[in-house]
Design a protein around this motif. Structure first.
Motif, PDB file in Angstrom:
ATOM      1  N   TYR A  31      -6.905  36.894  22.093  1.00 23.42           N
ATOM      2  CA  TYR A  31      -6.509  38.254  21.181  1.00 23.42           C
ATOM      3  C   TYR A  31      -5.143  38.561  21.319  1.00 23.42           C
ATOM      4  CZ  TYR A  31      -6.308  40.029  25.869  1.00 23.42           C
ATOM      5  OH  TYR A  31      -6.087  40.760  27.680  1.00 23.42           O
ATOM      6  N   TYR A  38     -10.733  41.595  19.677  1.00 28.52           N
ATOM      7  CA  TYR A  38     -10.798  40.130  20.290  1.00 28.52           C
ATOM      8  C   TYR A  38     -11.008  39.481  18.719  1.00 28.52           C
ATOM      9  CZ  TYR A  38     -15.216  40.467  22.447  1.00 28.52           C
ATOM     10  OH  TYR A  38     -16.372  40.258  23.116  1.00 28.52           O
ATOM     11  N   ARG A  66     -11.645  45.129  21.008  1.00 31.36           N
ATOM     12  CA  ARG A  66     -10.876  45.231  22.228  1.00 31.36           C
ATOM     13  C   ARG A  66     -11.034  46.754  23.422  1.00 31.36           C
ATOM     14  NH1 ARG A  66      -8.902  45.796  25.564  1.00 31.36           N
ATOM     15  NH2 ARG A  66      -7.481  45.684  27.344  1.00 31.36           N
ATOM     16  N   HIS A  67     -11.667  46.705  21.965  1.00 29.95           N
ATOM     17  CA  HIS A  67     -11.591  48.850  23.481  1.00 29.95           C
ATOM     18  C   HIS A  67     -12.019  48.843  24.088  1.00 29.95           C
ATOM     19  CE1 HIS A  67      -7.600  49.888  21.896  1.00 29.95           C
ATOM     20  NE2 HIS A  67      -8.062  49.972  21.128  1.00 29.95           N
ATOM     21  N   THR A  68     -14.048  48.300  23.089  1.00 34.59           N
ATOM     22  CA  THR A  68     -15.094  48.837  23.752  1.00 34.59           C
ATOM     23  C   THR A  68     -15.752  47.724  23.779  1.00 34.59           C
ATOM     24  OG1 THR A  68     -16.273  49.065  21.242  1.00 34.59           O
ATOM     25  CG2 THR A  68     -15.273  51.004  22.610  1.00 34.59           C
ATOM     26  N   GLY A  69     -16.134  46.507  23.418  1.00 35.77           N
ATOM     27  CA  GLY A  69     -16.695  44.938  23.151  1.00 35.77           C
ATOM     28  C   GLY A  69     -16.918  44.864  22.234  1.00 35.77           C
ATOM     29  N   VAL A  70     -17.780  46.276  21.377  1.00 36.36           N
ATOM     30  CA  VAL A  70     -18.687  46.381  20.274  1.00 36.36           C
ATOM     31  C   VAL A  70     -18.273  45.291  19.052  1.00 36.36           C
ATOM     32  CG1 VAL A  70     -19.107  47.975  18.099  1.00 36.36           C
ATOM     33  CG2 VAL A  70     -19.290  48.854  20.533  1.00 36.36           C
TER      34      VAL A  70
ATOM     35  N   PHE B  18      -9.267  41.290  29.946  1.00 34.38           N
ATOM     36  CA  PHE B  18      -8.796  42.382  29.930  1.00 34.38           C
ATOM     37  C   PHE B  18      -8.012  43.264  30.350  1.00 34.38           C
ATOM     38  CE2 PHE B  18     -11.532  40.743  26.050  1.00 34.38           C
ATOM     39  CZ  PHE B  18     -10.908  41.022  25.421  1.00 34.38           C
ATOM     40  N   GLU B  19      -6.597  43.720  30.482  1.00 28.29           N
ATOM     41  CA  GLU B  19      -6.180  44.893  30.833  1.00 28.29           C
ATOM     42  C   GLU B  19      -5.774  46.154  30.187  1.00 28.29           C
ATOM     43  OE1 GLU B  19      -2.909  43.562  32.401  1.00 28.29           O
ATOM     44  OE2 GLU B  19      -3.218  41.262  32.644  1.00 28.29           O
ATOM     45  N   ASP B  20      -6.645  47.161  30.855  1.00 25.66           N
ATOM     46  CA  ASP B  20      -6.622  48.585  30.239  1.00 25.66           C
ATOM     47  C   ASP B  20      -6.533  48.550  28.933  1.00 25.66           C
ATOM     48  OD1 ASP B  20      -4.567  50.988  29.359  1.00 25.66           O
ATOM     49  OD2 ASP B  20      -3.613  50.376  29.347  1.00 25.66           O
ATOM     50  N   PRO B  21      -8.146  49.554  28.387  1.00 25.68           N
ATOM     51  CA  PRO B  21      -9.072  49.226  29.132  1.00 25.68           C
ATOM     52  C   PRO B  21      -9.858  47.509  30.119  1.00 25.68           C
ATOM     53  CG  PRO B  21      -9.901  49.457  27.014  1.00 25.68           C
ATOM     54  CD  PRO B  21      -8.135  49.299  26.924  1.00 25.68           C
ATOM     55  N   SER B  44     -20.492  40.953  27.075  1.00 26.92           N
ATOM     56  CA  SER B  44     -18.966  41.477  27.926  1.00 26.92           C
ATOM     57  C   SER B  44     -18.755  42.328  28.346  1.00 26.92           C
ATOM     58  CB  SER B  44     -18.273  41.704  26.014  1.00 26.92           C
ATOM     59  OG  SER B  44     -18.958  42.997  25.504  1.00 26.92           O
ATOM     60  N   PHE B  46     -16.813  45.987  29.099  1.00 27.63           N
ATOM     61  CA  PHE B  46     -15.618  46.796  29.312  1.00 27.63           C
ATOM     62  C   PHE B  46     -16.441  48.236  30.233  1.00 27.63           C
ATOM     63  CE2 PHE B  46     -13.147  46.059  25.600  1.00 27.63           C
ATOM     64  CZ  PHE B  46     -13.772  43.985  25.117  1.00 27.63           C
ATOM     65  N   ASN B  49     -16.601  51.846  29.010  1.00 30.53           N
ATOM     66  CA  ASN B  49     -17.077  52.417  27.796  1.00 30.53           C
ATOM     67  C   ASN B  49     -18.357  54.019  27.897  1.00 30.53           C
ATOM     68  OD1 ASN B  49     -16.493  51.103  26.179  1.00 30.53           O
ATOM     69  ND2 ASN B  49     -18.169  49.562  25.897  1.00 30.53           N
ATOM     70  N   LEU B  52     -16.910  56.727  27.317  1.00 36.09           N
ATOM     71  CA  LEU B  52     -17.057  57.002  26.293  1.00 36.09           C
ATOM     72  C   LEU B  52     -18.530  56.965  25.123  1.00 36.09           C
ATOM     73  CD1 LEU B  52     -14.674  54.095  24.856  1.00 36.09           C
ATOM     74  CD2 LEU B  52     -13.981  56.594  25.643  1.00 36.09           C
ATOM     75  N   LEU B  54     -21.127  54.580  25.979  1.00 35.36           N
ATOM     76  CA  LEU B  54     -22.379  53.636  25.136  1.00 35.36           C
ATOM     77  C   LEU B  54     -21.411  52.944  26.535  1.00 35.36           C
ATOM     78  CD1 LEU B  54     -18.563  52.135  22.832  1.00 35.36           C
ATOM     79  CD2 LEU B  54     -20.969  53.536  22.035  1.00 35.36           C
ATOM     80  N   ASN B  58     -22.165  44.840  26.374  1.00 31.57           N
ATOM     81  CA  ASN B  58     -22.691  44.331  25.565  1.00 31.57           C
ATOM     82  C   ASN B  58     -22.458  42.729  24.905  1.00 31.57           C
ATOM     83  OD1 ASN B  58     -22.675  44.490  22.348  1.00 31.57           O
ATOM     84  ND2 ASN B  58     -22.003  46.098  22.122  1.00 31.57           N
TER      85      ASN B  58
END
Lengths: 289, 289
Positions: A31, A38, A66-70, B18-21, B44, B46, B49, B52, B54, B58
């Motif tokens: 990424y 990603y 890249r925020h949730t892995g979805v 990953f960082e942030d998140p 993955s 996260f 999640n 959120l 979620l 995943n």
């Protein structure tokens, strides 16, 4: 630019090898920091597929948030996007390194990549005269057909020397394992994209030795594949002489500054290109509709 | 068996951090020689999640023809098949290592994996009495609900000691980072599946030291994750004392031979399990219809 500035996170390529039938699979992933995605790319070569009427190359790209892995998209491109991004990189190299008036574009190789490279060059040069050379004359003739009614005036070169004499912008796109080009004239730019594996080679070390600028997409990758490490091993190119194309694109280093310079772009392909083309396709098509 | 007999080709796991998140992605892939498929699994975590709404886990599995490289199936399981294959492995371990009459099944942890482990044990033991322990009593109560009208008689244990006193088949399924079990009675089998990363630990080294058989799914993986390397580092377990479960399944090494033996199965998960469950799902469902 992102890659050369260290903004891309690109782990080592995953590799899976098969015997009987012989095949290899490469997994490129990563990424760009700050991006919303990603990407994982799977690219395979199953070399006996043509005997079954199937292309030897295959693959797909997966694009995840890249925020949730979805999982956002499966791009079942069967290798097409790799072809496209490789050709796009050739155009970027030509934009910064090729002479403004190359006289003629020389294409070495007569496959899909040769055609895509030429198509992309239309966006960065006004030259429309083309000479093509390939090992198989029938294949070259068939290749020329696809440009028959287009903007390019494509002729077949009798041999590579003729092509070198007339063209100041040359793109090599072959699976050659021994050099095809031994020397070029002053003022020539060469983009070499064929040597994506350690045993492949398109340019003699003397070509790189004569170059004023040798640009690569990835310095670390150029240690083990492409043209540069061959020339370094042969003692014809100094270690550290090559620079990353991303630093030229960003303006940190100069591209072509004089008409008589010889320049070489040796491109082996980095995952950043896969990440960006997957993102572009997703954002422009899937996501937009 | 395929893994322990060297019939599985399983390259090193690909990892993307990953960082942030904060998040991590693991790519497990490979094939079993002679199989018709190769499989790539993306898993993955996260960790923000849940904020959120979620799940933090995943993933998906890709199944390709090993003969042509053609993509056969995308199994968008979002991690479910990993949960299922992990639970199935626990049942395999119990089949070869648990005492025939454990008196009571002890489940430590009250998540999805705890429930799947119990459901799979129904196939390898006739015991239907269950004690469950978890840190959060409300969560334990909710967990018990799903078995309210089933074949298992599930009660909550007041503490781990009570569970250890009554159960000779114990499964630990927690993300603990410090030992939960310090000692067990003679005749107990423990399957530990929680410690899938180097910083996690469920069993004190003394538990492994007391065991007659310590089985792992992968010896090479047990050098850096799971319970075994902790006990080895603590000097409580000899290097080379652990054996691979696949060699017990194949009959090469004995499983439980005496009622009073203490046995431990420390499972960290290998790509072979992903390959086989993807193949099984594809052949039994997608391909059959």
């Amino acid at each position: 630019m992102a890659y050369s500035q260290g903004r891309a996170v690109v782990p080592p390529v995953g590799e899976l090898l098969f015997e009987d039938p012989p095949a290899d699979v490469h997994i490129k992933y990563g990424y760009v920091r700050g991006d919303g995605y990603y990407v994982i790319k799977v690219a395979s070569g199953f070399y006996q597929n043509p005997q079954l009427g199937l292309p030897s190359s295959n693959g797909l790209m997966l694009l995840f948030s890249r925020h949730t892995g979805v999982l956002e998209a499966v791009l079942l491109d069967e290798g097409h996007l790799t072809d496209v991004r490789t050709a796009a990189a050739g155009a970027v190299a030509a934009r910064y390194l090729a002479p403004r008036e190359p006289g003629c574009i020389g294409i070495i190789g007569s496959g899909i990549q040769a055609a895509l490279q030429l198509a992309n060059l239309a966006r960065v040069t006004s030259c429309r005269k083309v000479l093509v050379w390939g090992r198989n004359p029938d294949r070259v003739a068939a290749w020329r057909e696809q440009f028959a009614n287009g903007e390019f005036d494509v002729a077949a070169a009798a041999d590579i020397d003729t092509l070198v004499d007339r063209c100041r912008l040359i793109v090599t796109t072959t699976p050659a394992t021994a050099p095809l080009l031994e020397a070029v004239h002053a003022g020539t730019h060469i983009t070499a994209v064929g040597a994506d594996a350690p045993h492949k080679q398109e340019l003699a070390p003397s070509v790189l030795a004569a170059a004023d600028i040798v640009a690569v997409d990835s310095l670390s990758q150029s240690d083990s594949r492409g043209e540069v490490y061959r020339a370094v091993d042969a003692g014809e190119l100094g270690r550290g002489a090559a620079v990353e194309l991303g630093r030229i694109v960003s303006g940190e280093l100069p591209g072509r500054t004089r008409r008589e310079q010889i320049t070489v772009a040796d491109l082996t392909g980095v995952a950043t290109q896969d990440i960006e083309i997957a993102r572009a396709v997703y954002e422009e098509t899937v996501h937009a509709h």
